[in-house]
Every structure is written in structure tokens, then in C-alpha cells.
Design an enzyme around this catalytic site. Structure first.
Site, PDB file in Angstrom:
ATOM      1  N   SER A  63      30.519 -24.791  12.469  1.00 18.69           N
ATOM      2  CA  SER A  63      29.277 -24.269  11.954  1.00 18.69           C
ATOM      3  C   SER A  63      28.347 -23.711  13.036  1.00 18.69           C
ATOM      4  CB  SER A  63      28.531 -25.351  11.181  1.00 18.69           C
ATOM      5  OG  SER A  63      28.129 -26.405  12.051  1.00 18.69           O
TER       6      SER A  63
ATOM      7  N   SER B 243      32.379 -28.624  14.813  1.00 18.96           N
ATOM      8  CA  SER B 243      31.464 -27.475  14.830  1.00 18.96           C
ATOM      9  C   SER B 243      30.950 -27.042  16.193  1.00 18.96           C
ATOM     10  CB  SER B 243      30.264 -27.745  13.925  1.00 18.96           C
ATOM     11  OG  SER B 243      30.649 -27.521  12.601  1.00 18.96           O
TER      12      SER B 243
ATOM     13  N   LYS C 259      20.225 -24.351  17.904  1.00 22.74           N
ATOM     14  CA  LYS C 259      20.827 -24.290  16.560  1.00 22.74           C
ATOM     15  C   LYS C 259      19.763 -24.625  15.523  1.00 22.74           C
ATOM     16  CE  LYS C 259      24.821 -26.044  13.920  1.00 22.74           C
ATOM     17  NZ  LYS C 259      26.012 -26.932  13.911  1.00 22.74           N
TER      18      LYS C 259
HETATM   19  N1  GLN Z   1      34.142 -27.230   9.520  1.00 16.24           N
HETATM   20  C1  GLN Z   1      33.834 -28.599   9.238  1.00 16.24           C
HETATM   21  C2  GLN Z   1      33.140 -28.695   7.916  1.00 16.24           C
HETATM   22  O1  GLN Z   1      32.978 -27.723   7.294  1.00 16.24           O
HETATM   23  C3  GLN Z   1      33.035 -29.207  10.331  1.00 16.24           C
HETATM   24  C4  GLN Z   1      31.623 -28.817  10.309  1.00 16.24           C
HETATM   25  C5  GLN Z   1      30.816 -29.480  11.363  1.00 16.24           C
HETATM   26  O2  GLN Z   1      31.353 -30.023  12.339  1.00 16.24           O
HETATM   27  N2  GLN Z   1      29.512 -29.477  11.157  1.00 16.24           N
HETATM   28  O3  GLN Z   1      32.743 -29.743   7.500  1.00 16.24           O
END
Ligand code: GLN
Length: 493
Positions: A159, A183, A78
Site C-alpha cells: 500500500s 506494504s 505516508k
Molecule cells: N497487500 C496487503 C493487503 O492488502 C498488505 C497491505 C499492507 O501491508 N498494509 O492487506
């Protein structure tokens, strides 16, 4: 022989050790899949030479009898992990061109274990999002298409959407992800793969671009539970460079994997049964409980009374920490520098941040700055921290009655790109089942369990007690064996 890109991490490791194929053949096969799948936009940077170099080393190590745990296994990284000499952007414009002079602890552990890197994976910008639409480098496409006849392009989740798409499309056998509020789990569910977020502190955060430091955790995304156990075993471990790193031995999760759940209790949190819950999700959840019963577990009804406050608390705490963490991007130290507003220092800060951050990142910075401001700190930030404590207590109490908790990973299957991008609240709602475990710092994993009516993957989530990754993985294995999820995206890219 099955094509090498169909093999799991365990199969690659074992097949290479047995001499069935060379590591170079494996790396070349995955490099070719990566190059052939640019339509998915899963990678920001491809690093075929890194994967090949590690593979040559793996083949030499095999000849010398010095194989490592991940010899011959190429993975995707990532783009939130700093990789020495390879551009690291967190999918933002503000970090475009930033080439770290250092390596994150987690990626270093993977390279030390013999893994090679296929490339840096696309993601939501600074890990903020649930659909990969906030990336500066364009959204990732899910390899899945629904069978509803629309042929709409689907979100891979976020994400870690590049990681999810790449594993689901066989561009890499496994990838790293990070999970601040879902995410790893939500994109795994959207693409029919597995992913685990360990207990907060298991994996070092050193060298991972910070979003919300009290929540961020790295974890693996892979095709099955065993591969998650293998990778997590390499990624985890104490690191003096991260003050929140857990100083605990790393168990051999793979060796202790077993799907016999006799004597275990599985809690079903009644607050997760939302009004108007999608029928396919509710049915899959019931089936999951039946599968765990079949594995020997006893199902118990539990209550997590503060669940409804988790999402609002998360969307105060995460932006608050983000606004502070992102203050470092000022045009002085990393990536972009914009002098178009004038030569003054303030002008440079403002112009760089205006040009460098995307809309969602700016929204979070503004929310975070607001909830931390003198007049509102107590009303919002302090209150959210108190709620966080209550949520952690709910779980602590629940774990006096059960060993693991079973819930859906997300309230729906993958949605179409564009469908929710204009409505941040609708997007944030997607995290409703994921954020409570994040706020409480608990290990949680998603395992693919069923297909929706439209033929899209749905995931079940197992949440475990602090430090009990083994309990989570074992329950995940019991589900995996019974769900028999073999569906995959038909190749169109
Ligand atoms: N979708 C969540 C956010 O936008 C979680 C994102 C994440 O876990 N990095 O914050």
C-alpha cells in the site's frame, strides 16, 4: 555538483553539515520536483512550506552549532500518519477533510530530529492493497516503464505506493511507509528502492490510522540501506501511548552497519520455492545467496513448513482486525457525514459508511465481520490465530539454525495497472512472501537486486530474528554492495 535531488539522506545530512549547500536549497529542489511530477499522483497533499520552514531552522541550527540528526532532510509522509494541521485521509473518502489536532509519534520524532515534510503521500485506501488502485484519490503511477514495448502504466506496488514512487522518482530522498503484510517491502521491490519493516513494536503505532493492529508497523523507505538505518533510528523507540510499543533501547544501527558476514548463517526456506516460480525471480534468489556467500556467510537449507497457510491466515486476521478498527468511522467523529438517507442515527451511519468506504475496504469489513461472527469465529478466526502461532514457531525454530533468511520480496516484477484489480485473489497472492514475517512480527527488508527480462526492478528480502534489525540491515548492505543496482526509471513525467 550533482543535483541536490540525487543525494541520499546521508549525503544531504553530511553535505549540509560540511557547508556544501544550504538546507533551503535542498528543500527548494525537492519542492520543485514534487510540483513537477503531479502526473505520478504520488502526493495527496503537498506541503512545500513545511519543508521550507524546517530547512530555515536547519540552516539556523547549523549557524548556531545545534544540528540535529535529520537537519536539512526533507521527507514524504505516508497519508496514514496523523499530521497536526495537515489533512490526513488514509486515502479514503470517509476521512476527506479530516485535519488531525495531534501528531503521530513517529512523525513527531522525525520533526524533532530536524526533518521537514514535503507532503502527504498517496496510498491504498486504509493500507488495503498491493497496487495503489484502491486509493480514493486515484492510483499512483510507478515511474518505471517496462521495455516490452507495451508502454503500459505500471503499479508502484502497495500500500505504500506513493512513498515508493516518490523516492524512486527523486521527489523525496526518503519517505515513511507502513507494513501490515508487505506494504513497505513489496512497493520498495517494485520501484527499485529499499525499505525495512522493523520488529513489531519498534515504532509506535500511536497516531497511525489503524488497519490491523497486531500487524501494523511503520518503517522507512529510502534509496539505500544506510538511509533506512538512519531513518529507522529516529522513528523507533518506546512510547507509553502505544501499549504494544517495545520498551527496549534503540541501537545505533547506522554506526554498527557492516557488510562482513563471516560467521553468519543465511537460511534459504525451501517452501518459498513455489511451483512455476518466475525464472528471473528464482535466478535472482540464487544470485543473492551467492552474494551473501561472497560476503562470508554460510548458506543453509531451512524449512518453514506452515508457509502455505500464511496467506489464508493473514487474509482472515487482517480483515477481522480491520472490521473492528474501522467501526469508528460512523459519521460522528471524523471526516465525512452523509445524511442523505434520512436524519436517524442508523441512517447516518449506513449512508456515511456506504459513501465513504471504497470497494476493497467494504470487502475486508464484510470478510472480517463474517470470520468474527458467532457461528464462524472458532472455525476461521481462532483457527487462523493457531496457524499464526505455528508460523511464528517455524521461524523461531529456523533461527536456531540461521541468523537471517533470504527470500524474494514478491513473486513477480511490477504488474500493469488494471491487470489484477478485478481478481482480489490474484492481488492477494502478491503478498505470499511478505506476510509470513508480518504474522510472526519479525523485522524484514527489501533491497533492489536485479532487473527482470522486461527491465523492471526485482527485490530480495532479508528476514531477521526478533529485535535483530542490525542483522537484517547488515545482510542488506552486503547484498546492496554486490548487486550494484544503479538502474533507474527514465523520466517521462
Ligand atoms: N497487500 C496487503 C493487503 O492488502 C498488505 C497491505 C499492507 O501491508 N498494509 O492487506
Amino acid at each position: 555538483m550533482t543535483s541536490l535531488t540525487e543525494l541520499t539522506v546521508a549525503q544531504i545530512r553530511d553535505g549540509h553539515r560540511a557547508g556544501d549547500f544550504s538546507a533551503v536549497e535542498v528543500a527548494e529542489a525537492f519542492n520543485a520536483n514534487v510540483a513537477g511530477a503531479r502526473a505520478l499522483n504520488a502526493f495527496i497533499v503537498e506541503t512545500p512550506e513545511h519543508a521550507l520552514h524546517a530547512a530555515e531552522q536547519a540552516d539556523a541550527d547549523r549557524a548556531a552549532g545545534t544540528l540535529k540528526p535529520l537537519s536539512a532532510v526533507p521527507i514524504g509522509m505516508k497519508d496514514l500518519f496523523a499530521t497536526k494541521g495537515v489533512q490526513t485521509t488514509a486515502a479514503s473518502h470517509i476521512l476527506e477533510g479530516f485535519v488531525p489536532p495531534y501528531e503521530s509519534t513517529v512523525s513527531q520524532k522525525l520533526w524533532d530530529a530536524g526533518a521537514g515534510m514535503l507532503g502527504k503521500l498517496n496510498m491504498d485506501q486504509f493500507a488495503m492493497g498491493s497496487s495503489n488502485e484502491t486509493s480514493y484519490f486515484g492510483n499512483v503511477l510507478s515511474p518505471w516503464r517496462s521495455n516490452d514495448g507495451s508502454n503500459a502504466a505500471l503499479a508502484p506496488g502497495g500500500s505504500s505506493g506513493g512513498s515508493a514512487s516518490a523516492v524512486a522518482a527523486r521527489l523525496c530522498p526518503a519517505a515513511t511507509g507502513t507494513d501490515t503484510g508487505g506494504s513497505i517491502r513489496q512497493p520498495a521491490a517494485f520501484t527499485g528502492i529499499s525499505g525495512i519493516k522493523p520488529t513489531y513494536g519498534r515504532c509506535s503505532r500511536w497516531g497511525i490510522v489503524a488497519f490491523a493492529s497486531s500487524l501494523d508497523q511503520a518503517g522507512p523507505m529510502a534509496r539505500d540501506v544506510r538511509d533506512c538505518a538512519i531513518l529507522l533510528g529516529v522513528m523507533a523507540g518506546h512510547d507509553a501511548k502505544d501499549a504494544t510499543s517495545l520498551n527496549l533501547p534503540v541501537p545505533d544501527w547506522e554506526a554498527a552497519l557492516q557488510a562482513d558476514l563471516r560467521g553468519k548463517k543465511v537460511g534459504i526456506p525451501r517452501e518459498y520455492r513455489l511451483d512455476g516460480m518466475d525464472a528471473a525471480i528464482a535466478a535472482m534468489w540464487d544470485k543473492g545467496a551467492a552474494m551473501l556467500t561472497d560476503a562470508g556467510a554460510e548458506i543453509v537449507d531451512i524449512t518453514l513448513p506452515h508457509t502455505k497457510y500464511a496467506l489464508p491466515a493473514y487474509y482472515i486476521i487482517a480483515p477481522a482486525e480491520a472490521s473492528s478498527n474501522l467501526a469508528r468511522y460512523d459519521g460522528v467523529r471524523y471526516g465525512l457525514r452523509d445524511l442523505s438517507d434520512g436524519a436517524g442515527l442508523q441512517d447516518m451511519y449506513a449512508a456515511t459508511r456506504a459513501a465513504g468506504f471504497g470497494a476493497e475496504v467494504k470487502r475486508r469489513i464484510m470478510i472480517g465481520t463474517y470470520v468474527l461472527s458467532a457461528g464462524f469465529y472458532d472455525a476461521y478466526y481462532t483457527q487462523a490465530q493457531k496457524v499464526r502461532t505455528l508460523i511464528a514457531r517455524d521461524f523461531a525454530h529456523a533461527f536456531t539454525q540461521c541468523d537471517v533468511i533470504l527470500a524474494p520480496t514478491a513473486p513477480s516484477a511490477a504488474f500493469a495497472l488494471g491487470e489484477r484489480s478485478a481478481d482480489p485473489l490474484a492481488m492477494y497472492l502478491n503478498d505470499v512472501f511478505a506476510v509470513p514475517a508480518s504474522l510472526a512480527g519479525l523485522p524484514a527488508m527489501s533491497v533492489p537486486a536485479a532487473l527482470s527480462a522486461d527491465g523492471l526492478p526485482l527485490g530480495l528480502q532479508i528476514i531477521g530474528n526478533m529485535f535483530d534489525e542490525q542483522g537484517v540491515l547488515n545482510a542488506g548492505l552486503a547484498l546492496e554492495q554486490r548487486a550494484g543496482f544503479t538502474a533507474r526509471a527514465e523520466k517521462w513525467w
